[in-house]
Design an enzyme around this catalytic site. Structure first.
Site, short mmCIF file in Angstrom:
data_model
loop_
_atom_site.label_atom_id
_atom_site.label_comp_id
_atom_site.label_asym_id
_atom_site.label_seq_id
_atom_site.Cartn_x
_atom_site.Cartn_y
_atom_site.Cartn_z
N ARG A 1 0.66 -1.18 0.38
CA ARG A 1 0.66 -0.22 0.25
C ARG A 1 0.50 0.89 -0.11
NH1 ARG A 1 -1.78 1.74 4.50
NH2 ARG A 1 -2.37 -0.34 5.17
N TYR B 1 -17.98 16.85 -14.15
CA TYR B 1 -17.99 15.77 -14.31
C TYR B 1 -19.09 15.24 -13.35
CZ TYR B 1 -17.12 10.39 -14.45
OH TYR B 1 -18.01 9.59 -14.10
N ASP C 1 -7.91 18.80 -13.19
CA ASP C 1 -8.61 17.85 -13.65
C ASP C 1 -8.35 17.43 -15.24
OD1 ASP C 1 -10.40 15.06 -14.32
OD2 ASP C 1 -11.23 15.69 -13.69
N LYS D 1 -9.41 6.53 -18.49
CA LYS D 1 -9.89 6.95 -20.05
C LYS D 1 -8.35 7.86 -21.41
CE LYS D 1 -13.73 7.91 -17.61
NZ LYS D 1 -13.57 8.69 -17.00
C1 LIG Z 1 -14.72 9.57 -16.03
C2 LIG Z 1 -14.00 10.78 -15.08
C3 LIG Z 1 -13.69 10.44 -13.56
C4 LIG Z 1 -14.06 9.23 -12.58
O1 LIG Z 1 -12.50 8.78 -12.84
P1 LIG Z 1 -12.82 6.96 -12.89
O2 LIG Z 1 -11.47 7.17 -13.16
O3 LIG Z 1 -14.65 6.65 -13.61
O4 LIG Z 1 -13.46 7.02 -11.39
C5 LIG Z 1 -13.33 12.02 -13.02
N1 LIG Z 1 -13.14 13.16 -14.29
C6 LIG Z 1 -13.65 13.33 -15.38
C7 LIG Z 1 -12.93 14.65 -16.13
C8 LIG Z 1 -14.06 12.15 -15.50
O5 LIG Z 1 -13.95 11.89 -16.98
#
Ligand SMILES: *Cc1c(COP(=O)(O)O)cnc(C)c1O
Length: 387
Positions: free
Chosen positions: A46, A98, A170, A195
């Site tokens: 961890r 999001y 983000d 993504k």
């Molecule tokens: C998908 C997404 C998240 C969340 O991420 P996960 O991997 O699904 O937990 C956060 N911010 C943005 C812009 C996203 O597209």
């Protein structure tokens, strides 16, 4: 060294015992201590894991940061970072956000005494006016999801710094290949690595990158204390995806631009949102702060009745909820990604029931265009029948 080279070379030559070019997966959770008071650098997985470390170094370097942290998902990464704040703290957040982040803030963290204001961060005056004595940070999504609104990262960071706020970005939609917020004054970058960074619709992961020693140590403490870390097998998959990031992003982008232009001409489409269109609001800021426009295109059809027939007529593009993979996906934000945002808020922001979002994959552009056009044609025919 260029980013492309750094990403491809991540982990190469690090395993000195075998020389393995692809850095191995270390599944071991425990590591033998050479002697009392000594460590190999790895004690318990961890806290640190060799495979995860290669990934964390790679993302830190790619984002021009000082430390990287791999988490179990994008949401786990955001939740971990929120551990920086305490009861009574206030954060300012992008208005068009999001849906999962909005849900975490409003339905979970608000119960812990954190308070959030949602502000259109394109409006710098509105941002500055929203700052209160208890404000601790601003969280920026740019381009926003799904409306592709562009926020000036450098300008927001400067205002935030003047008021003693941290700037968190983000960077999921752009990736460090196109945009590096830490170079523009941000303090911390977040990713849903599920993504574009993973890129193959097959690994759930989140990443955090920090700038500065003090902030890095705080996040290191939270990452280990909270424990929402990424498992070694997923670290390996993510690292493998990241090696081809540059190639994929170029193709995502060129396909997206071709599709955005085509959609603009189609009679079934009312409006197209893509940061790489010159007429798009924020195009100048985007062109200055990033080296590209990525592969996400949103559009509004003319009538809500078109949505069902359009989605049902798609053959190559999958009606599915995610983005950033090699396969093209189409999402209906009103009932999918943004379903947890109350309807009034959603409609006020512009996520209406005619809005569709495409994650343009790396297939041949002509195949994608043909598929989208035949589904749009079918949506118009169906609408005439309904009427
Ligand atoms: C998908 C997404 C998240 C969340 O991420 P996960 O991997 O699904 O937990 C956060 N911010 C943005 C812009 C996203 O597209």
């Amino acid at each position: 060294m260029y980013l492309e080279t750094k990403l491809v070379q991540a982990g190469v030559g690090r395993d000195q015992t075998t020389g393995a070019v692809s850095f191995p997966v270390y599944n071991a959770t425990a590591y033998r201590h050479p002697a009392q008071g000594q460590s190999t650098g790895f004690d318990y997985t961890r806290t640190a894991n060799p495979t995860r470390e290669v990934l964390e170094l790679a993302i830190a370097e790619a984002e021009s940061g000082d430390a990287g942290f791999a988490c179990a998902s994008g949401m786990a990464a955001i939740h971990t970072v929120m551990g920086l704040f305490s009861q009574g703290d206030h954060l300012i957040v992008s208005l068009d956000l999001y849906g999962g982040t909005y849900r975490l803030f409003e339905q979970v963290l608000s119960r812990y005494g954190l308070c959030f204001s949602y502000v259109d961060l394109r409006d710098l005056q509105a941002f500055e006016q929203a700052i209160r004595p208890d404000s601790k940070a601003v969280l920026v999504e740019t381009p926003t999801n799904p409306l592709m609104q562009i926020t000036n990262i450098q300008a927001v960071s400067e205002i935030a710094k003047r008021h003693g706020l941290l700037t968190l970005v983000d960077n999921t939609f752009m990736t460090p290949y196109f945009q590096r917020p830490l170079e523009l004054g941000a303090n911390l970058v977040l990713h849903s690595a599920t993504k574009y960074l993973g890129g193959h619709n097959d690994v759930l992961a989140g990443l955090i990158v920090t700038k500065g020693k003090e902030l890095s140590e705080k996040v290191r403490f939270l990452h280990n204390s909270i424990g929402a870390v990424l498992g070694p097998n997923d670290c390996w998959l993510l690292l493998r995806g990241m090696k081809t990031l540059a190639l994929r992003m170029e193709r995502h982008q060129s396909n997206a631009l071709a599709i955005a232009r085509k959609l603009q001409e189609h009679p079934a489409v009312a409006e197209v949102f893509y940061p790489g269109l010159e007429a798009q609001e924020g195009f100048d800021i985007q062109s200055k702060q990033a080296s590209g426009y990525s592969g996400m295109v949103s559009f509004r059809v003319r009538f809500p009745e078109q949505v069902g027939p359009f989605l049902e007529s798609l053959n190559i593009v999958s009606f599915a909820e995610s983005l950033g993979g090699v396969e093209s996906l189409c999402t209906y934000p009103a009932t999918q990604t943004h379903a947890d945002i109350p309807q009034e808020v959603r409609e006020y922001v512009g996520v209406c029931d005619r809005l569709l979002r495409l994650s343009v994959g790396i297939e041949h552009p002509e195949d994608l265009i043909a598929d989208l056009c035949q589904a749009l044609d079918a949506s118009l025919v169906a609408r005439e029948c309904i009427r």
